[in-house]
Design an enzyme around this catalytic site. Structure first.
Site, PDB file in Angstrom:
ATOM      1  N   GLU A  64       1.077  -1.313   0.240  1.00 45.85           N
ATOM      2  CA  GLU A  64      -0.403   0.435   0.355  1.00 45.85           C
ATOM      3  C   GLU A  64       1.378   1.216  -0.151  1.00 45.85           C
ATOM      4  OE1 GLU A  64      -3.957   2.247   2.809  1.00 45.85           O
ATOM      5  OE2 GLU A  64      -3.328  -0.052   2.588  1.00 45.85           O
ATOM      6  N   ASP A 138      -2.222  12.643  -3.500  1.00 41.48           N
ATOM      7  CA  ASP A 138      -2.437  14.070  -3.012  1.00 41.48           C
ATOM      8  C   ASP A 138      -2.989  14.226  -4.703  1.00 41.48           C
ATOM      9  OD1 ASP A 138      -2.358  16.736  -3.519  1.00 41.48           O
ATOM     10  OD2 ASP A 138      -0.620  16.629  -1.874  1.00 41.48           O
ATOM     11  N   ASP A 174     -11.145  10.647  -4.289  1.00 44.57           N
ATOM     12  CA  ASP A 174     -12.175  11.190  -4.844  1.00 44.57           C
ATOM     13  C   ASP A 174     -12.626  12.552  -6.068  1.00 44.57           C
ATOM     14  OD1 ASP A 174     -10.870  12.836  -3.088  1.00 44.57           O
ATOM     15  OD2 ASP A 174     -11.970  13.750  -2.429  1.00 44.57           O
ATOM     16  N   THR A 212     -12.110   4.993   5.001  1.00 46.34           N
ATOM     17  CA  THR A 212     -10.540   6.180   5.825  1.00 46.34           C
ATOM     18  C   THR A 212     -11.283   7.558   6.452  1.00 46.34           C
ATOM     19  OG1 THR A 212     -10.347   7.247   3.627  1.00 46.34           O
ATOM     20  CG2 THR A 212      -9.263   5.517   4.192  1.00 46.34           C
ATOM     21  N   TYR A 214      -9.951   9.885   5.795  1.00 42.19           N
ATOM     22  CA  TYR A 214      -9.743  11.281   3.902  1.00 42.19           C
ATOM     23  C   TYR A 214     -10.740  10.760   3.411  1.00 42.19           C
ATOM     24  CZ  TYR A 214      -8.981  13.315  -0.455  1.00 42.19           C
ATOM     25  OH  TYR A 214      -8.739  14.318  -0.928  1.00 42.19           O
ATOM     26  N   GLU A 215     -11.854  10.324   2.838  1.00 46.72           N
ATOM     27  CA  GLU A 215     -12.895   9.290   3.142  1.00 46.72           C
ATOM     28  C   GLU A 215     -13.991  10.029   3.270  1.00 46.72           C
ATOM     29  OE1 GLU A 215     -13.867   5.018   0.664  1.00 46.72           O
ATOM     30  OE2 GLU A 215     -14.739   5.185   2.604  1.00 46.72           O
TER      31      GLU A 215
END
Length: 233
Positions: A64, A138, A174, A212, A214-215
């Site tokens: 990952e 990013d 996203d 996550t 961030y998600e």
């Protein structure tokens, strides 16, 4: 709009901060005590079976890239104790958090690389991985920064080299423009095949997906994630 040409001569993949807020005492202690035994030694990688990185037999090894807070990495390692996981993250706070979780949970099937991932990719054996995940990288939305995006010709070649035939490259974002950017490059590459047969194949997360932080933030802000999987031919 014309995109900037990929810079194949680039020698590093990481741009941005390497450290955020001050580490908590427990995290700093884990870094000092546990990271040395969990860290991948790049000097010993060439010619060494990746399974040797782990104290117990594993049937496959996955990577990952940029695991952030480690939510997905740790979840996958818990779900698949018979698979070895290498997590790469240049942001020291993410490395500290993952190190603490791996140590506290006693996970023996996780190894960590706390630096730019390119030197790691260049030392991994050809065809040695059955999956590479790049999740919410990013997007570098400003056009002058597009050259910093990780998905580019040189890194696609690196991923193609280290994936076994039939192996998977999974990408989540996203940001619609980054999804389009990645699809253009991977669908045009004869080494990869996009596995989606219908829209739901990329609109719905993969099986076992833990989500996550961030998600969750992206969804709160009205951005819809996409989950893209490519098979190494």
């Amino acid at each position: 709009m014309t995109e900037p040409a990929d810079d194949n001569a680039r020698s590093a993949a990481f741009y941005g901060r390497r450290k955020g807020k001050k580490l908590r005492t427990a995290q700093a202690d884990h870094l000092e005590r546990d990271l040395p035994r969990l860290a991948v030694d790049l000097d010993t990688l060439p010619g060494r079976p990746l399974a040797d990185l782990f104290p117990h037999p594993v049937r496959a090894v996955r990577l990952e890239i940029g695991f952030g807070g480690g939510e997905h990495l740790i979840s996958e390692a818990q779900r698949h104790p018979d698979i070895g996981f290498i997590g790469a993250e240049a942001f020291i706070n993410g490395i500290a958090k993952a190190t603490a979780m791996v140590a506290d949970l006693g996970l023996s099937n996780v190894r960590l690389h706390g630096d730019d991932v390119v030197p790691l990719l260049d030392r991994l054996p050809e065809g040695g991985l059955d999956q590479v995940d790049l999740l919410y990288p990013d997007p570098w939305p400003k056009r002058r920064h597009w050259k910093r995006r990780f998905v580019r010709a040189d890194n696609i070649a690196r991923i193609a080299r280290i994936l076994a035939s039939g192996g998977r490259f999974r990408f989540a974002t996203d940001i619609e423009s980054y999804a389009a950017w990645t699809l253009r490059r991977l669908t045009a590459d004869p080494r990869f095949e996009w596995t989606a047969a219908r829209a739901d194949d990329w609109r719905r997360p993969w099986e076992g997906w833990p989500g996550t932080r961030y998600e969750a933030k992206a969804k709160r802000e009205g951005r819809l994630p996409g989950y893209y999987e490519f098979r190494r031919l």
